[in-house]
Design a protein around this motif. Structure first.
Motif, short mmCIF file in Angstrom:
data_model
loop_
_atom_site.label_atom_id
_atom_site.label_comp_id
_atom_site.label_asym_id
_atom_site.label_seq_id
_atom_site.Cartn_x
_atom_site.Cartn_y
_atom_site.Cartn_z
N TYR A 102 0.82 -1.21 0.00
CA TYR A 102 0.00 0.00 0.00
C TYR A 102 0.86 1.27 0.00
CZ TYR A 102 -4.35 2.56 0.64
OH TYR A 102 -5.44 3.38 0.44
N ALA A 106 0.97 4.30 -2.82
CA ALA A 106 0.77 5.72 -2.49
C ALA A 106 1.83 6.62 -3.12
CB ALA A 106 0.78 5.90 -0.97
N ILE A 292 -3.97 11.93 0.75
CA ILE A 292 -3.93 10.71 1.57
C ILE A 292 -5.33 10.30 2.00
CG2 ILE A 292 -3.12 9.74 3.75
CD1 ILE A 292 -0.64 11.53 3.50
N SER A 296 -7.12 6.88 0.76
CA SER A 296 -7.46 5.88 1.78
C SER A 296 -8.95 5.53 1.74
CB SER A 296 -7.09 6.41 3.17
OG SER A 296 -5.70 6.70 3.24
N THR A 299 -9.73 3.40 -2.20
CA THR A 299 -9.05 2.24 -2.77
C THR A 299 -9.79 0.93 -2.51
OG1 THR A 299 -7.66 2.25 -0.78
CG2 THR A 299 -6.72 3.20 -2.79
N ARG A 300 -10.81 0.98 -1.66
CA ARG A 300 -11.59 -0.24 -1.40
C ARG A 300 -12.98 -0.09 -1.97
NH1 ARG A 300 -7.38 -3.42 -0.28
NH2 ARG A 300 -6.06 -2.51 1.36
N LEU A 356 -7.05 7.01 8.67
CA LEU A 356 -7.62 6.36 7.48
C LEU A 356 -6.55 5.59 6.70
CD1 LEU A 356 -10.01 9.17 6.18
CD2 LEU A 356 -10.65 7.04 7.33
N TYR A 357 -5.34 6.14 6.64
CA TYR A 357 -4.26 5.48 5.91
C TYR A 357 -3.87 4.16 6.59
CZ TYR A 357 0.31 4.74 3.75
OH TYR A 357 1.38 4.20 3.09
N ARG A 358 -3.76 4.17 7.91
CA ARG A 358 -3.42 2.93 8.63
C ARG A 358 -4.53 1.89 8.47
NH1 ARG A 358 -0.78 4.99 14.39
NH2 ARG A 358 1.21 5.73 13.52
N LYS A 359 -5.76 2.34 8.48
CA LYS A 359 -6.88 1.43 8.30
C LYS A 359 -6.86 0.83 6.89
CE LYS A 359 -11.94 1.21 8.62
NZ LYS A 359 -13.18 1.99 8.88
N ALA A 360 -6.52 1.67 5.88
CA ALA A 360 -6.45 1.17 4.51
C ALA A 360 -5.29 0.20 4.33
CB ALA A 360 -6.29 2.36 3.54
N CYS A 361 -4.17 0.43 5.02
CA CYS A 361 -3.03 -0.47 4.92
C CYS A 361 -3.34 -1.85 5.47
CB CYS A 361 -1.83 0.12 5.68
SG CYS A 361 -1.03 1.51 4.86
#
Length: 363
Positions: A102, A106, A292, A296, A299-300, A356-361
């Motif tokens: 991920y 980015a 970011i 985030s 992407t899902r 949000l970025y950590r959740k997406a990762c």
């Protein structure tokens, strides 16, 4: 045979092209709508003005200004729109399934954000301010005159130990009335010039009329009178004739110099100038933070498709612009400093971006 080093892969160039292409498309679309509304609102004024002036002095300078003001909104919309489309087409899933991490995904997003941030800063710092001068000259002439040509009770420090005062200044005549200039040494008054009027000539050059100079030397007082005296005083009309939009007509170096000079002179009405100075730097950070967040969120795949992501993106982007407007009012009222007011939205949305970025990762 050695392989040539390529900083960007085909996939990177694909994402960068999609990002910047969508960003430009969003700007063009919104600007087209803006022009229609602006023409409808100012139609009577546009009909009175020469067509050449309307096109080249107003619209050519208005469109970059408007686009730059709402650059965070366009950035967010661009990321949300094209990334949601990639996700709906399962292209994001294919990228991540191929072994791409991920953070690696980015990278082209951050490169695109850097391009937008750099362009935004160059425009706001060096290109748009001179363009705003022409735009405001046009609106003052053909739409509504908002120039400040009169000021009263002017007092400012023009040099070390030198205090100038004018009862009234008329910019249409370049003339001030009931002028005085007091010089102090070790907190003692050593000289006082008074004049019935003072006229601005060129840079820092003034002409005083019907004047009297009182020099204090110990217990002695020397009085000099005259009808006309050419002198140099370190002040200009723009130091005290401040209109609502003056801060938008200065380049960033000029803005910084003006703020420093006005602070030294004890002028208090420079909040808008300080806010504008800090806003230009804060806007560059916004490009990365909102990119970011948009990436985030998009992407899902989500139920409801692209519409849900676009709705969330518009809500967050408009709330960011609204929040920045609210915090700037705090600086104007003195509740906080301009630098804090302009960076509070970035700090808050940076926290949202990290979460949000950590959740997406984690997927």
């Amino acid at each position: 045979m050695k392989k040539s080093f390529r900083p960007f892969t085909l996939l990177d160039r694909y994402i960068i092209g999609k990002f910047l292409g969508t960003y430009v498309f969003a700007i063009v679309l919104i600007l087209a709508i803006t022009v229609m509304f602006d023409i409808n609102e100012k139609l009577d004024s546009f009909l009175k003005a020469p067509l050449k002036a309307t096109v080249f002095d107003y619209f050519v300078n208005f469109l970059p200004y408007f686009a730059n003001q709402f650059s965070p909104l366009f950035t967010f919309i661009a990321v949300i729109f094209f990334t949601s489309k990639l996700a709906d087409n399962s292209e994001i899933i294919a990228m991540l399934s191929s072994g791409m991490s991920y953070p690696r995904l980015a990278r082209p997003y951050m490169v695109s954000a850097a391009v937008i941030a750099l362009a935004t800063f160059i425009l706001s710092a060096y290109i748009i301010p001179p363009a705003n001068v022409k735009r405001y000259e046009y609106t003052n002439t053909y739409v509504k005159n908002k120039r400040v040509d009169y000021q009263s009770n002017i007092q400012l420090q023009v040099g070390k130990g030198e205090i100038a005062y004018m009862n009234r200044y008329d910019n249409t005549l370049s003339t001030g009335y009931k002028f005085s200039l007091e010089k102090f040494e070790n907190k003692k008054l050593v000289s006082r010039l008074t004049a019935q009027s003072i006229r601005y000539d060129t840079l820092d050059h003034w002409q005083v009329r019907d004047y009297m100079i009182r020099d204090f030397k110990g217990t002695r007082e020397i009085i000099t009178r005259g009808n006309r005296l050419d002198t140099t005083i370190a002040m200009e009309p723009r130091d005290f004739l401040i209109s609502k939009y003056d801060h938008e007509t200065m380049t960033t170096p000029d803005l910084r110099e003006y703020i420093v000079r006005q602070k030294e002179r004890g002028m208090a009405n420079i909040k808008n100038f300080e806010i504008e100075y800090e806003r230009r730097y804060a806007m560059t950070g916004a490009a990365f933070i909102l990119t970011i967040i948009g990436m985030s969120l998009s992407t899902r795949k989500v139920k409801g498709g692209m519409g849900i992501n676009i709705g969330i993106g518009l809500t967050l982007s408009f709330s960011y612009i609204l929040f920045m407007t609210v915090t700037s009012s705090f600086a104007v009222s003195g509740l906080t400093s301009p630098i804090v007011a302009m960076w509070i939205p970035n700090l808050l949305y940076l926290v949202i971006a990290v979460v949000l970025y950590r959740k997406a990762c984690r997927g």
